[in-house]
Design an enzyme around this catalytic site. Structure first.
Site, PDB file in Angstrom:
ATOM      1  N   GLY A 643     -29.117  73.222 -18.181  1.00 12.08           N
ATOM      2  CA  GLY A 643     -27.761  73.248 -18.726  1.00 12.08           C
ATOM      3  C   GLY A 643     -27.740  72.550 -20.071  1.00 12.08           C
ATOM      4  O   GLY A 643     -28.710  72.599 -20.809  1.00 12.08           O
ATOM      5  N   VAL A 645     -26.796  69.031 -22.606  1.00 11.78           N
ATOM      6  CA  VAL A 645     -26.803  67.576 -22.632  1.00 11.78           C
ATOM      7  C   VAL A 645     -25.799  67.114 -23.685  1.00 11.78           C
ATOM      8  O   VAL A 645     -25.770  67.650 -24.793  1.00 11.78           O
ATOM      9  CB  VAL A 645     -28.205  67.020 -22.957  1.00 11.78           C
ATOM     10  CG1 VAL A 645     -28.188  65.501 -22.929  1.00 11.78           C
ATOM     11  CG2 VAL A 645     -29.231  67.552 -21.972  1.00 11.78           C
ATOM     12  N   ASP A 755     -44.475  66.488 -13.828  1.00 13.16           N
ATOM     13  CA  ASP A 755     -44.184  67.152 -15.106  1.00 13.16           C
ATOM     14  C   ASP A 755     -44.402  66.199 -16.273  1.00 13.16           C
ATOM     15  O   ASP A 755     -43.575  66.089 -17.173  1.00 13.16           O
ATOM     16  CB  ASP A 755     -42.752  67.690 -15.100  1.00 13.16           C
ATOM     17  CG  ASP A 755     -42.543  68.800 -16.130  1.00 13.16           C
ATOM     18  OD1 ASP A 755     -43.546  69.366 -16.610  1.00 13.16           O
ATOM     19  OD2 ASP A 755     -41.383  69.103 -16.456  1.00 13.16           O
TER      20      ASP A 755
END
Length: 953
Positions: A643, A645, A755
């Site tokens: 999405g 920020v 990650d």
């Protein structure tokens, strides 16, 4: 009859309004007490509901007053003891109101939740109350530039969270307090990074007990006091120290030799004392930019050869220090050298700058020495000012270097790119050529790392950083102008500042206070080479909305108004009653939600069970909406698959980053829950902090601490404008390794990140590395500690091939990713670039029999000149150990940390200093508006391993 009823209805109406007010009654009473004790209180401080009607400078949360920020609004009077009734107050900033006088009331210590007490540049006097020691949550205590007298309270040492302590520029006296078994002292403030005590009347010796090796001090400023005795050798234990000012006291004895161990110190001021003995050997202070040891009684000495080995030196000031002999040419070849001031010594022989002098050199001042000749080997030193007045060479000479110099202050003013208009006499033209009424004041930099005041790019960098701060906080600023840089008698750099309003050319009180708060609260972070600062504001008299209205009104107007009020009051009563009922219902819903913030957690969206939290704050949607200015485009700082920020500001002034999931999408729901649970449990200086989250009105948002210098990826690519030399990269590697080590070993339960990549390593304002983005992370339960079977997820180029092939996730998968990150630090190349994989490219090119392992073609040119012998080779060895094909052959992260520490020691760095040097060279302001929390990688992978995604699109 109606006229007779009207007054009673008005009374009832007022009573209903009081009942309907949402501001806590105790808080309202305290604010009323403040208002009655002050002149020039904001004119909109009217009515009975400060929170609901938006009183200037008042911030609220759930009907409670949590902040008062009223900088530069012309307040006068005293602070009453009733302020202690604001029991939920977090921030109090009344800076730059010179009319605020008198003592601070002792009950102020009852503000147990206060985190920031900022009273810079007021007129407060009397003693600092010892009750301040009761504010256990205090993080910032700034009382500088007042008229406080008496001793520094021992009780300040009992503030465990204190980060910033500024008591400078007062009339404090007595000794520096340390703990004595019955009372606390400043030696207990091991977490505090700033001791600013300059320009007082402190006396006695500097206690050796004050300092220890576990302190976090960055700035120790004791200049311009009445301190006596020796410099305690314990100062040399503070490995985090960057600025040390002990000048303008009456210190005596020799300088401790262990000061040379302070490898992070950039500015060292020892001038104007009674120091004696031999000149100290400061060879180890490789970060030193500014050195001033003038006006002491050191033993007569030839020019110390170690000075010419200080690689970062910009300014050398050694007036009246008994120097003799010649000045070596090697001194002038230091790459960053700007000024050499050696007046009033016994330097003799021939002065020669040599042919390889620094391009930065501006001033060589050897007045009143015994120099006999001057050689200009380079055939003209251009703009360098050479001053040899009162030397034998100048007897009867009229050369330019024999003419007494004039005071040289810079006439710099922020340039404009347009033709400035003619403004009325009380207005000023902005750099954008708009006539306006600016907010003005002076910036004081207590220890800048440079001395040349004519460098345009230096002040442009400061101007850009100011605008970045104001814009990032959505302040109503059109432009800023800096002018008249000069050095004052305290050796502070002073700069005149004008802040121009956007819109109509005027600021209102809210705008002025917000700007003042950004400067008083140290929200504004100047470029590192400017060092610590404070601000003094001038009064502002041009507020909008302050038009005076006549108190006279005709009787006919009064009758009309009375009839209108009377005719409307019944309708208003109904509206108020209805509004009150709705508000009470809403407050009940909010209260219920805070009692059980997960009552609405929707398990139908495969979110899993209710998150198990440890410390994260639950924000309502309305709160986050307010903090981000209704998710404005100006606060939109990045986006990714998850999405967008947004940048936001909490009522405390803390800057946060809000990661908002795509509306109506279930993508990332499990990642959302994972990050909440994991980040709420991890607390380490090398792991990004979770402030809170929002799970309200169908929204999924994570609220992080804001990390200002972006991602490591941005810095390696040059996007951020931050230049990372080899030493800084070593520190970043160590910080990231310690963060991952913490996740693997100390987190409860341990965590595999899954990650690790340069886009998930963030750099704070001091270039500390912080590991971020835990959306793909997996906790390891005790029964399944060694292997976690899971769907393969990660980022192409960093992913462990063994994990991909076997689907067995272990800590060694993070080690592999970290090894790729190490190679990225060496090469500044993406792991997969134009179809080439960095691991394979390094292995193919590597030849251990050759210098730098024959990797010159792959090494980032930025670091070539700064690589310490042997350190890069060991770094490459470590990286290749980490990317071994089988996990069993890879080191643990604990072993990785130890090896990086060993490499740093080989390179001459102390691995136990807290952060990178703040003398980092910024090649420019940050470019672009992306934010480190946005997952903008094109290589995020989940599921199959599509070869079509091996290259960037």
């Amino acid at each position: 009859m109606f006229a007779r009823i009207q007054p009673y209805l008005l009374v009832i109406f007022i009573q209903v309004l009081v009942v309907a007010a949402i501001t806590n009654p105790q808080d309202f009473a305290a604010l009323q007490s403040l208002k009655s004790g002050w002149e020039n209180a904001p004119p909109n401080w009217v009515g009975t509901d400060p929170c609901g009607s938006g009183w200037d400078g008042i911030g609220c949360s759930n009907s409670r007053v949590v902040s008062i920020t009223l900088a530069s609004v012309g307040l006068s009077g005293q602070v009453p003891g009733d302020i202690a009734d604001l029991s939920e107050l977090l921030t109090l900033d009344l800076s730059y109101n010179e009319g605020l006088t008198g003592s601070l009331p002792r009950p102020i210590g009852n503000l147990a939740k206060l985190t920031s007490l900022i009273l810079v540049g007021c007129g407060f006097s009397g003693q600092i109350p010892d009750t301040i020691g009761s504010m256990k949550q205090l993080y910032t205590l700034s009382l500088n530039s007042n008229k406080f007298i008496g001793p520094i309270p021992h009780s300040i040492g009992a503030l465990p969270r204190l980060h910033w302590l500024d008591l400078a520029d007062n009339k404090l006296s007595g000794s520096i307090p340390v703990s004595n078994g019955t009372a606390p002292g400043l030696d207990m403030l091991v977490q505090t990074q700033h001791f600013h005590f300059g320009k007082n009347q402190l006396s006695g010796e500097i206690p050796s007990q004050l300092f220890s090796g576990n302190m976090s001090l960055i700035h120790l400023l004791l200049e311009n006091n009445q301190l006596t005795g020796k410099i305690p050798s314990t100062v040399g234990l503070i490995q985090t120290l960057e600025v040390l000012r002990l000048d303008r006291n009456s210190l005596s004895g020799p300088v401790p030799q262990n000061l040379s161990k302070l490898t992070s110190v950039q500015e060292l001021f020892l001038s104007n004392n009674n120091l004696n003995g031999p000149l100290p050997d400061l060879t180890g202070m490789t970060s030193l930019n500014y050195l001033d040891m003038s006006n002491n009684t050191f033993n007569a000495s030839d020019f110390p050869p170690w000075i010419s080995t200080l690689p970062s030196l910009t300014t050398l000031v050694m007036e009246n220090t008994n120097l003799r002999g010649g000045v070596p040419e090697t001194l002038f070849s230091l790459a960053q050298l700007q000024s050499v001031i050696l007046k009033n010594n016994r330097i003799n022989g021939t002065l020669s700058l040599g042919s390889s002098y620094s391009n930065e050199l501006q001033l060589v001042d050897l007045q009143n020495n015994t120099v006999e000749s001057y050689t200009d080997r380079a055939g003209g030193y251009g703009s360098i000012q050479i001053i040899l007045v009162d030397n034998p060479i100048c007897q009867g000479e009229t050369q330019s270097y024999c003419i007494p110099p004039r005071q040289a202050n810079s006439s710099y003013t922020t340039p404009s790119n347009c033709s400035r208009p003619q403004c009325r006499s009380d207005q000023v033209s902005s750099p954008n050529c708009q006539c306006a009424y600016p907010y003005t004041g002076t910036l004081f930099f207590r220890a800048p790392s440079f001395s040349y005041l004519g460098n345009l790019s230096t002040f442009l960098a400061l101007q850009q950083r100011l605008m970045f701060t104001f814009q990032s906080h959505q302040l109503p600023v059109d432009s800023v102008s800096l002018s008249n840089p000069s050095k004052n008698l305290d050796d502070y750099l002073t700069l005149s500042l004008e802040v121009f309003p956007s819109g109509l050319g005027y600021f209102n009180r809210t705008g002025i206070s917000a700007i003042g708060f950004a400067l008083s609260n140290q929200t504004f972070k100047p470029p590192p080479f400017f060092g610590p600062f404070f601000y003094r504001a001038n009064g502002y008299q041009y507020f909008t909305g302050d038009l005076s209205s006549s108190n006279k009104s005709s009787s006919s107007t009064a009758i009309i108004i009375g009839a209108a009020v009377g005719g409307s009051v019944l309708l208003l009563l109904l509206l108020v009653a209805g509004g009150y009922a709705f508000r009470q219902k809403r407050r009940a819903e909010i209260a219920a939600k805070h009692i059980d913030p997960f009552a609405s957690w929707d398990r139908s969206k495969n979110n899993g069970g209710v998150p198990q939290l440890k410390g994260a704050r639950n924000f309502s949607f309305e709160e986050v909406k307010k903090y981000t200015k209704n998710f404005s485009e100006a606060n939109d700082i990045g986006s990714g698959g998850y999405g967008k920020v947004y940048r936001g500001t909490l009522p405390t002034g803390q800057l946060v980053a809000v990661k908002r999931a795509q509306q109506g999408s279930t993508q990332g729901a499990l990642e959302f829950k994972t990050e909440i649970e994991l980040l709420s449990r991890v607390h380490h200086r090398n792991v990004v902090g979770l402030v809170g989250f929002c799970f309200d009105q169908g929204e999924e948002m994570l609220v992080y601490e804001f990390i200002p210098n972006g991602t490591l990826k941005d810095s390696l690519s040059g996007k951020s404008g931050i230049r990372l030399d080899w030493m800084r990269r070593l520190r970043i590697a160590l910080g990231a390794a310690r963060g991952i080590q913490y996740l693997h070993v100390l987190a409860n339960p341990p965590i595999i990140h899954r990650d690790i990549k340069s886009n998930n390593v963030l750099l704070d304002e001091r270039l500390n590395a912080k590991v971020a983005d835990f959306g793909l992370s997996k906790p390891m339960g005790s029964p399944d500690r060694t292997h976690v079977t899971t769907q393969v997820k990660g980022t192409m180029g960093y992913m462990d091939p063994e994990y991909y092939m076997t689907q067995q996730l272990t800590e060694k998968s993070d080690v592999y990713s970290f090894g790729v990150l190490l190679l990225e630090l060496i090469t500044a190349r993406a792991p997969i670039e134009k179809g080439k994989y960095i691991v394979r490219e390094v292995k193919l090119a590597m030849d251990k029999t050759k210098d730098l392992y024959n990797l010159q073609e792959l090494i980032d040119p930025v670091i070539v000149s700064s690589v310490a012998p042997g350190s890069l080779e060991k770094f490459v060895d470590l990286a290749l150990d980490c990317v071994a094909e089988e996990g069993v052959n890879r080191p643990t992260m604990s072993e990785v940390v130890k090896e990086i520490e060993s490499i740093m020691e080989l390179a001459g760095l102390n691995p136990h200093t807290e952060s990178a040097s703040t003398s980092d060279n910024y090649d420019g302001a940050r470019k672009g508006d992306e934010h480190p929390y946005s997952d903008d990688s094109l290589f995020v992978y989940s599921g199959a391993y599509p070869h079509s995604k091996l290259e960037p699109k």
